[in-house]
Design a protein around this motif. Structure first.
Motif, PDB file in Angstrom:
ATOM      1  N   PRO A   1      -4.571  48.161 -23.149  1.00 49.52           N
ATOM      2  CA  PRO A   1      -5.995  47.844 -23.246  1.00 49.52           C
ATOM      3  C   PRO A   1      -6.446  47.635 -24.666  1.00 49.52           C
ATOM      4  CG  PRO A   1      -5.677  50.174 -22.859  1.00 49.52           C
ATOM      5  CD  PRO A   1      -4.331  49.533 -22.756  1.00 49.52           C
ATOM      6  N   THR A   2      -7.419  46.761 -24.863  1.00 54.26           N
ATOM      7  CA  THR A   2      -7.971  46.543 -26.182  1.00 54.26           C
ATOM      8  C   THR A   2      -8.920  47.650 -26.583  1.00 54.26           C
ATOM      9  OG1 THR A   2      -9.761  45.292 -25.213  1.00 54.26           O
ATOM     10  CG2 THR A   2      -7.859  44.056 -25.941  1.00 54.26           C
TER      11      THR A   2
ATOM     12  N   ARG B  83     -14.550  49.078  -5.941  1.00 56.35           N
ATOM     13  CA  ARG B  83     -13.988  50.009  -6.915  1.00 56.35           C
ATOM     14  C   ARG B  83     -14.916  50.120  -8.114  1.00 56.35           C
ATOM     15  NH1 ARG B  83      -9.050  52.517  -5.145  1.00 56.35           N
ATOM     16  NH2 ARG B  83      -8.327  51.220  -3.449  1.00 56.35           N
ATOM     17  N   THR B  84     -14.791  51.226  -8.851  1.00 58.30           N
ATOM     18  CA  THR B  84     -15.538  51.411 -10.085  1.00 58.30           C
ATOM     19  C   THR B  84     -14.584  51.765 -11.208  1.00 58.30           C
ATOM     20  OG1 THR B  84     -15.886  53.778  -9.668  1.00 58.30           O
ATOM     21  CG2 THR B  84     -17.554  52.251  -8.814  1.00 58.30           C
ATOM     22  N   GLY B  85     -14.980  51.468 -12.440  1.00 56.48           N
ATOM     23  CA  GLY B  85     -14.148  51.798 -13.585  1.00 56.48           C
ATOM     24  C   GLY B  85     -14.664  51.158 -14.850  1.00 56.48           C
ATOM     25  N   PRO B  86     -14.021  51.450 -15.971  1.00 53.90           N
ATOM     26  CA  PRO B  86     -14.383  50.798 -17.221  1.00 53.90           C
ATOM     27  C   PRO B  86     -13.722  49.430 -17.323  1.00 53.90           C
ATOM     28  CG  PRO B  86     -12.625  52.369 -17.605  1.00 53.90           C
ATOM     29  CD  PRO B  86     -12.978  52.475 -16.148  1.00 53.90           C
ATOM     30  N   ALA B  87     -14.312  48.562 -18.125  1.00 55.00           N
ATOM     31  CA  ALA B  87     -13.712  47.260 -18.419  1.00 55.00           C
ATOM     32  C   ALA B  87     -13.655  47.075 -19.929  1.00 55.00           C
ATOM     33  CB  ALA B  87     -14.509  46.133 -17.778  1.00 55.00           C
ATOM     34  N   THR B  88     -12.514  46.593 -20.390  1.00 52.75           N
ATOM     35  CA  THR B  88     -12.312  46.233 -21.788  1.00 52.75           C
ATOM     36  C   THR B  88     -11.859  44.783 -21.824  1.00 52.75           C
ATOM     37  OG1 THR B  88     -10.101  47.203 -21.558  1.00 52.75           O
ATOM     38  CG2 THR B  88     -11.788  48.580 -22.577  1.00 52.75           C
ATOM     39  N   HIS B  89     -11.445  44.296 -22.984  1.00 54.47           N
ATOM     40  CA  HIS B  89     -10.988  42.902 -23.045  1.00 54.47           C
ATOM     41  C   HIS B  89      -9.854  42.729 -24.051  1.00 54.47           C
ATOM     42  CE1 HIS B  89     -13.042  41.914 -26.924  1.00 54.47           C
ATOM     43  NE2 HIS B  89     -13.961  42.770 -26.485  1.00 54.47           N
ATOM     44  N   TYR B  90      -9.105  41.639 -23.897  1.00 57.29           N
ATOM     45  CA  TYR B  90      -8.000  41.305 -24.803  1.00 57.29           C
ATOM     46  C   TYR B  90      -7.806  39.791 -24.821  1.00 57.29           C
ATOM     47  CZ  TYR B  90      -4.578  40.489 -20.974  1.00 57.29           C
ATOM     48  OH  TYR B  90      -3.877  40.001 -19.880  1.00 57.29           O
ATOM     49  N   GLY B  91      -6.952  39.323 -25.693  1.00 58.22           N
ATOM     50  CA  GLY B  91      -6.731  37.885 -25.850  1.00 58.22           C
ATOM     51  C   GLY B  91      -5.785  37.333 -24.817  1.00 58.22           C
ATOM     52  N   ALA B  92      -6.179  37.365 -23.551  1.00 58.48           N
ATOM     53  CA  ALA B  92      -5.317  36.906 -22.459  1.00 58.48           C
ATOM     54  C   ALA B  92      -5.189  35.393 -22.460  1.00 58.48           C
ATOM     55  CB  ALA B  92      -5.894  37.373 -21.124  1.00 58.48           C
TER      56      ALA B  92
ATOM     57  N   SER C 138      -9.896  39.124 -19.754  1.00 58.82           N
ATOM     58  CA  SER C 138      -9.846  38.126 -20.813  1.00 58.82           C
ATOM     59  C   SER C 138     -11.189  38.136 -21.536  1.00 58.82           C
ATOM     60  CB  SER C 138      -9.556  36.739 -20.239  1.00 58.82           C
ATOM     61  OG  SER C 138     -10.577  36.337 -19.349  1.00 58.82           O
ATOM     62  N   GLN C 139     -11.204  37.679 -22.766  1.00 55.78           N
ATOM     63  CA  GLN C 139     -12.437  37.711 -23.551  1.00 55.78           C
ATOM     64  C   GLN C 139     -13.542  36.900 -22.884  1.00 55.78           C
ATOM     65  OE1 GLN C 139     -10.862  36.268 -27.254  1.00 55.78           O
ATOM     66  NE2 GLN C 139     -10.170  38.293 -27.924  1.00 55.78           N
ATOM     67  N   GLN C 140     -13.170  35.769 -22.280  1.00 54.37           N
ATOM     68  CA  GLN C 140     -14.163  34.923 -21.622  1.00 54.37           C
ATOM     69  C   GLN C 140     -14.807  35.648 -20.448  1.00 54.37           C
ATOM     70  OE1 GLN C 140     -11.026  34.103 -22.242  1.00 54.37           O
ATOM     71  NE2 GLN C 140     -11.039  32.361 -23.653  1.00 54.37           N
ATOM     72  N   ALA C 141     -13.981  36.336 -19.655  1.00 55.29           N
ATOM     73  CA  ALA C 141     -14.507  37.062 -18.503  1.00 55.29           C
ATOM     74  C   ALA C 141     -15.398  38.219 -18.938  1.00 55.29           C
ATOM     75  CB  ALA C 141     -13.360  37.572 -17.641  1.00 55.29           C
ATOM     76  N   PHE C 142     -14.971  38.942 -19.976  1.00 56.96           N
ATOM     77  CA  PHE C 142     -15.754  40.080 -20.462  1.00 56.96           C
ATOM     78  C   PHE C 142     -17.129  39.625 -20.937  1.00 56.96           C
ATOM     79  CE2 PHE C 142     -17.145  43.294 -23.496  1.00 56.96           C
ATOM     80  CZ  PHE C 142     -16.856  44.476 -22.834  1.00 56.96           C
ATOM     81  N   ALA C 143     -17.181  38.492 -21.633  1.00 56.38           N
ATOM     82  CA  ALA C 143     -18.457  37.991 -22.138  1.00 56.38           C
ATOM     83  C   ALA C 143     -19.429  37.678 -21.002  1.00 56.38           C
ATOM     84  CB  ALA C 143     -18.223  36.743 -22.991  1.00 56.38           C
ATOM     85  N   ARG C 144     -18.893  37.281 -19.849  1.00 56.99           N
ATOM     86  CA  ARG C 144     -19.748  36.917 -18.725  1.00 56.99           C
ATOM     87  C   ARG C 144     -20.382  38.121 -18.033  1.00 56.99           C
ATOM     88  NH1 ARG C 144     -15.895  32.365 -15.726  1.00 56.99           N
ATOM     89  NH2 ARG C 144     -15.578  31.037 -17.572  1.00 56.99           N
ATOM     90  N   ILE C 145     -19.756  39.294 -18.140  1.00 54.31           N
ATOM     91  CA  ILE C 145     -20.247  40.449 -17.381  1.00 54.31           C
ATOM     92  C   ILE C 145     -20.794  41.573 -18.258  1.00 54.31           C
ATOM     93  CG2 ILE C 145     -18.736  39.973 -15.427  1.00 54.31           C
ATOM     94  CD1 ILE C 145     -17.853  42.896 -17.647  1.00 54.31           C
ATOM     95  N   ALA C 146     -20.585  41.508 -19.570  1.00 56.24           N
ATOM     96  CA  ALA C 146     -20.899  42.645 -20.439  1.00 56.24           C
ATOM     97  C   ALA C 146     -22.345  42.685 -20.896  1.00 56.24           C
ATOM     98  CB  ALA C 146     -19.978  42.651 -21.649  1.00 56.24           C
ATOM     99  N   GLY C 147     -23.087  41.590 -20.789  1.00 60.89           N
ATOM    100  CA  GLY C 147     -24.473  41.582 -21.225  1.00 60.89           C
ATOM    101  C   GLY C 147     -24.644  41.835 -22.707  1.00 60.89           C
ATOM    102  N   GLY C 148     -23.673  41.385 -23.497  1.00 66.95           N
ATOM    103  CA  GLY C 148     -23.766  41.548 -24.942  1.00 66.95           C
ATOM    104  C   GLY C 148     -23.251  42.869 -25.464  1.00 66.95           C
TER     105      GLY C 148
END
Length: 329
Positions: free
Chosen positions: A60-61, A136-145, A209-219
């Motif tokens: 994980p990143t 499911r529930t959990g944390p989300a992080t991101h990486y250069g996928a 992936s970074q693109q996916a994280f940007a879509r759901i993280a709200g900044g």
């Protein structure tokens, strides 16, 4: 965090990460897509099982520390416990290449073998970690996928396509590979495809992936709490098969690609009976002693119990496209 035992060539990089609860910076490690390679090729006349060595995996990143980890409550309807702490993974196995084989030929499949069902059938399946209808529930992080990784799929031609590395427990010996997951975070919802494995991620954790994280993280940078569930996408084309490089009459590895729903088993018809092939961590179903020169009548079963029967030729390194696809749910 130390890399998982057996983890080869980890890439460490720092990302800004903030846990929503503690607003503290966390030190991040990065997911590393698979880079190929493998152990020596098995002897074509040997009856021993092809060996595997540690190889590609993802880390994980942004892994929460004890002081910054988000609170994750299990979903009472989710079956196995979600959240909590899991130990490091064991590292991923790299695919053995197998003995050399004559050059294969591309083929288009879709015609069932004589005596095979005329259409799809449905059978009971053993429930896995990722089940239909369970949130499911959990944390989300991101990486250069880039779409490559432990699932051994090709790297993306469209770098913006959202993908995810699944945590070690929910990866479930590659059963999660190719699954489509709908992820909802504080900033929105997106659908991602499982292409990699994250050995250091705990249950429920997604490394996007970074693109996916940007879509759901709200900044929010680095780490957010999410919910996620299995989905069946529309209009993805037909199921595909790939026979691994080095496959021959003496060693065979078959991968299923572009399947709408997670594939839980692959069987080959041998002497009139269906024989299940074991699935390796690197997402190929393997017959260590081979099954002869082919072609092979193959039956795959998805997580809903639907079965498709296809013909697969012994054509190493070629992608064989069928005329069928699992139903949408």
């Amino acid at each position: 965090m130390s890399p998982a035992p057996g983890f080869v060539s980890p890439v460490r990089r720092a990302l800004l990460g903030m846990a929503a609860a503690a607003a503290a910076a966390v030190l991040a490690t990065g997911c590393q897509p698979a880079v190929g390679g493998g152990p020596p090729e098995p002897d074509p006349v040997s009856t021993a099982t092809a060996a595997s060595t540690p190889g590609p995996s993802s880390t994980p990143t942004s892994v929460p520390t004890a002081s910054s980890a988000p609170s994750i409550s299990p979903d009472p309807s989710a079956g196995p416990t979600i959240g909590g702490t899991a130990g490091p993974g064991t590292g991923a196995s790299t695919a053995p290449t197998g003995p050399s084989a004559p050059p294969g030929r591309p083929s288009v499949t879709g015609t069932p073998a004589p005596g095979a069902p005329a259409g799809p059938t449905t059978v009971p399946v053993t429930p896995g970690r990722i089940q239909p209808g369970v949130v499911r529930t959990g944390p989300a992080t991101h990486y250069g996928a880039d779409g490559g990784g432990n699932c051994m799929f090709d790297r993306l031609t469209d770098p913006a396509m959202p993908v995810v590395a699944m945590n070690e427990l929910d990866y479930e010996t590659a059963r999660a590979c190719g699954a489509y997951i709908e992820v909802t975070g504080p900033g929105g919802t997106t659908v991602v495809k499982v292409t990699d494995r994250c050995p250091e991620c705990g249950p429920g954790h997604l490394d996007l992936s970074q693109q996916a994280f940007a879509r759901i993280a709200g900044g929010v940078p680095g780490l957010v709490d999410v919910t996620w569930r299995l989905v069946s996408p529309a209009d993805i084309g037909s199921v595909q098969f790939r026979v691994k490089e080095g496959s021959s009459a003496y060693w065979l590895a078959i991968q299923v690609r572009n399947h709408r729903n997670p594939v839980v088993s692959l069987e080959v018809r041998v002497n009139g009976a269906w024989t299940a092939l074991p699935r390796e961590m690197w997402n190929y179903f393997v017959a260590p002693q081979g099954l002869g020169p082919g072609p092979f009548t193959v039956r795959i079963t998805d997580v809903y119990g639907e079965q498709l029967v296809e013909t697969v030729n012994l054509a190493p390194a070629s992608v064989q496209t069928t005329g069928s696809q699992f139903a949408r749910h």
